[in-house]
Design a protein around this motif. Sequence first.
Motif, PDB file in Angstrom:
ATOM      1  N   ALA A  47      27.896 -26.185  33.840  1.00  0.00           N
ATOM      2  CA  ALA A  47      27.670 -27.446  34.569  1.00  0.00           C
ATOM      3  C   ALA A  47      28.039 -28.670  33.733  1.00  0.00           C
ATOM      4  N   ILE A 225      38.129 -14.945  43.879  1.00  0.00           N
ATOM      5  CA  ILE A 225      37.089 -13.903  43.954  1.00  0.00           C
ATOM      6  C   ILE A 225      36.172 -14.167  45.156  1.00  0.00           C
ATOM      7  N   ALA A 244      31.240 -22.439  40.564  1.00  0.00           N
ATOM      8  CA  ALA A 244      32.656 -22.105  40.792  1.00  0.00           C
ATOM      9  C   ALA A 244      33.425 -22.337  39.489  1.00  0.00           C
ATOM     10  N   ILE A 245      33.030 -21.598  38.462  1.00  0.00           N
ATOM     11  CA  ILE A 245      33.575 -21.894  37.130  1.00  0.00           C
ATOM     12  C   ILE A 245      35.101 -21.785  37.086  1.00  0.00           C
ATOM     13  N   ILE A 274      20.982 -25.792  44.321  1.00  0.00           N
ATOM     14  CA  ILE A 274      20.817 -26.488  43.042  1.00  0.00           C
ATOM     15  C   ILE A 274      19.419 -26.147  42.531  1.00  0.00           C
TER      16      ILE A 274
HETATM   17  P1  NAP Z   1      27.903 -17.925  32.160  1.00  0.00           P
HETATM   18  O1  NAP Z   1      28.167 -16.972  33.263  1.00  0.00           O
HETATM   19  O2  NAP Z   1      26.946 -17.513  31.118  1.00  0.00           O
HETATM   20  O3  NAP Z   1      29.276 -18.310  31.471  1.00  0.00           O
HETATM   21  C1  NAP Z   1      30.400 -18.474  32.198  1.00  0.00           C
HETATM   22  C2  NAP Z   1      31.157 -17.137  32.434  1.00  0.00           C
HETATM   23  O4  NAP Z   1      32.043 -17.329  33.514  1.00  0.00           O
HETATM   24  C3  NAP Z   1      32.027 -16.737  31.268  1.00  0.00           C
HETATM   25  O5  NAP Z   1      31.317 -16.025  30.318  1.00  0.00           O
HETATM   26  C4  NAP Z   1      33.112 -15.934  31.939  1.00  0.00           C
HETATM   27  O6  NAP Z   1      32.728 -14.561  31.936  1.00  0.00           O
HETATM   28  C5  NAP Z   1      33.101 -16.410  33.394  1.00  0.00           C
HETATM   29  N1  NAP Z   1      34.349 -17.082  33.742  1.00  0.00           N
HETATM   30  C6  NAP Z   1      34.931 -18.103  33.083  1.00  0.00           C
HETATM   31  N2  NAP Z   1      36.071 -18.459  33.702  1.00  0.00           N
HETATM   32  C7  NAP Z   1      36.202 -17.638  34.779  1.00  0.00           C
HETATM   33  C8  NAP Z   1      37.182 -17.520  35.797  1.00  0.00           C
HETATM   34  N3  NAP Z   1      38.254 -18.303  35.835  1.00  0.00           N
HETATM   35  N4  NAP Z   1      37.006 -16.570  36.754  1.00  0.00           N
HETATM   36  C9  NAP Z   1      35.922 -15.761  36.727  1.00  0.00           C
HETATM   37  N5  NAP Z   1      34.955 -15.820  35.770  1.00  0.00           N
HETATM   38  C10 NAP Z   1      35.106 -16.759  34.808  1.00  0.00           C
HETATM   39  O7  NAP Z   1      27.412 -19.238  32.844  1.00  0.00           O
HETATM   40  P2  NAP Z   1      26.061 -19.376  33.670  1.00  0.00           P
HETATM   41  O8  NAP Z   1      25.192 -20.331  32.978  1.00  0.00           O
HETATM   42  O9  NAP Z   1      25.550 -18.030  34.003  1.00  0.00           O
HETATM   43  O10 NAP Z   1      26.588 -20.056  34.994  1.00  0.00           O
HETATM   44  C11 NAP Z   1      27.246 -19.283  35.977  1.00  0.00           C
HETATM   45  C12 NAP Z   1      27.599 -20.179  37.158  1.00  0.00           C
HETATM   46  O11 NAP Z   1      26.409 -20.682  37.744  1.00  0.00           O
HETATM   47  C13 NAP Z   1      28.430 -21.386  36.765  1.00  0.00           C
HETATM   48  O12 NAP Z   1      29.382 -21.625  37.780  1.00  0.00           O
HETATM   49  C14 NAP Z   1      27.421 -22.503  36.706  1.00  0.00           C
HETATM   50  O13 NAP Z   1      27.992 -23.760  36.932  1.00  0.00           O
HETATM   51  C15 NAP Z   1      26.490 -22.088  37.830  1.00  0.00           C
HETATM   52  N6  NAP Z   1      25.125 -22.612  37.747  1.00  0.00           N
HETATM   53  C16 NAP Z   1      24.655 -23.251  38.853  1.00  0.00           C
HETATM   54  C17 NAP Z   1      23.377 -23.714  38.883  1.00  0.00           C
HETATM   55  C18 NAP Z   1      22.886 -24.370  40.134  1.00  0.00           C
HETATM   56  O14 NAP Z   1      21.801 -24.953  40.142  1.00  0.00           O
HETATM   57  N7  NAP Z   1      23.638 -24.291  41.220  1.00  0.00           N
HETATM   58  C19 NAP Z   1      22.551 -23.586  37.754  1.00  0.00           C
HETATM   59  C20 NAP Z   1      23.053 -22.906  36.638  1.00  0.00           C
HETATM   60  C21 NAP Z   1      24.354 -22.420  36.652  1.00  0.00           C
HETATM   61  P3  NAP Z   1      33.845 -13.400  32.052  1.00  0.00           P
HETATM   62  O15 NAP Z   1      34.082 -12.942  30.660  1.00  0.00           O
HETATM   63  O16 NAP Z   1      33.187 -12.391  32.908  1.00  0.00           O
HETATM   64  O17 NAP Z   1      35.060 -14.024  32.645  1.00  0.00           O
END
Ligand code: NAP
Length: 334
Positions: A47, A225, A244-245, A274
């Motif tokens: 984020a 995906i 949507a990383i 959120i």
């Molecule tokens: P995380 O998964 O620990 O780290 C990001 C991971 O995304 C990376 O380790 C990588 O793993 C993968 N990645 C990076 N680029 C990519 C791509 N182009 N296509 C596919 N996978 C990709 O991060 P997290 O903290 O758990 O967050 C995950 C998602 O949740 C993020 O989108 C974040 O913004 C969102 N989030 C949302 C909220 C909310 O309140 N809505 C709160 C927290 C987090 P690989 O090695 O598997 O590629």
Amino acid sequence: MNKQLIFKKRPVGMPKSDTWSLETHPIPEPKEGEVVVQQHYISLDPAMRGWMNDAKSYIPPIQIGEVMRAGSVGKVVKTNNHPKFNEGDFVSGWGGVQQYAVTDGENWYKVDERIAPLPMYIGTLGMPGMTAYFGILQEGKIKAGDIVLVSGAAGAVGSLVGQIAKIKGCTVIGIAGGADKCKYIVDELGFDGAIDYKSENIATALKRECPKGIDVYFDNVGGEILDAALTKLRMNARVIICGAISQYNNRENVKGPKNYLSLLVNRASMKGMIVFDYANDYGKAAQEMGTWIASGKLKSKEDIYEGIENFPETFERLFTGAKLGKLVLKVIED
Ligand code: NAP
């Protein structure tokens, strides 16, 4: 003295080292009702990339010249008559990427390092853990027997989403980058299947792993995906848009789903979430997560790097995938 990472320049695409500058300033004296927190660990979250854009979002963007925003956990080392915190208390809040944070304590809370290691309070028992808990339970509305697909499955949120869904009796398939991460989520975390999006064709792999379709898709990555997952929805399926990383560094237009008519055909829903909307219930959720950890049902994995000066290259790991579980930076110097 306080080493601080100052936000200098709005990045286009992937942030580079000139996005920030590392500066050293004296630690300010706390005013009446404030504390000084010596920060031990900083949370690195996808984020943060969104907060760097000058665009309307769920919270205001970081301004140029400010300390880079980040969640953190550390120890109160000085107070000036703070009503809640005493010297020696461990606390977690929005301390930013710096070694010392001076705060009035609003939105900070006490943590107990005798119950869980400090990094866990910015991971499984913190924001990512709460996202997984409320996202899959309240938004995903899972029930035993559901088939759950989760992307970013070896990451902070995804690894917990999958494990919670297993605890609730679901079949869980994870999507992650690379054979090692796929092996990890199946062998260590107990997922039923895995798809390596870096080496497999997603559509073909989804046919293999989800032959009966999916009831819930928990989306952390967006892009292609998400589009492929939409083709596998079952009747009344729920698609949770958590993140949507794959699109966060997109310089052009964000890639949206083409296959959305699958929602219509299957009477399915797609909903954004959120985590901050659930703030009033974090305590109860953390308690339940803690019980699952204590009983061995839930594994918490933190990947810890060291040195505030290494923030830029550590941050990049979120996007290259060069880390496992929750990414954390230790900023206290031994
Ligand atoms: P995380 O998964 O620990 O780290 C990001 C991971 O995304 C990376 O380790 C990588 O793993 C993968 N990645 C990076 N680029 C990519 C791509 N182009 N296509 C596919 N996978 C990709 O991060 P997290 O903290 O758990 O967050 C995950 C998602 O949740 C993020 O989108 C974040 O913004 C969102 N989030 C949302 C909220 C909310 O309140 N809505 C709160 C927290 C987090 P690989 O090695 O598997 O590629």
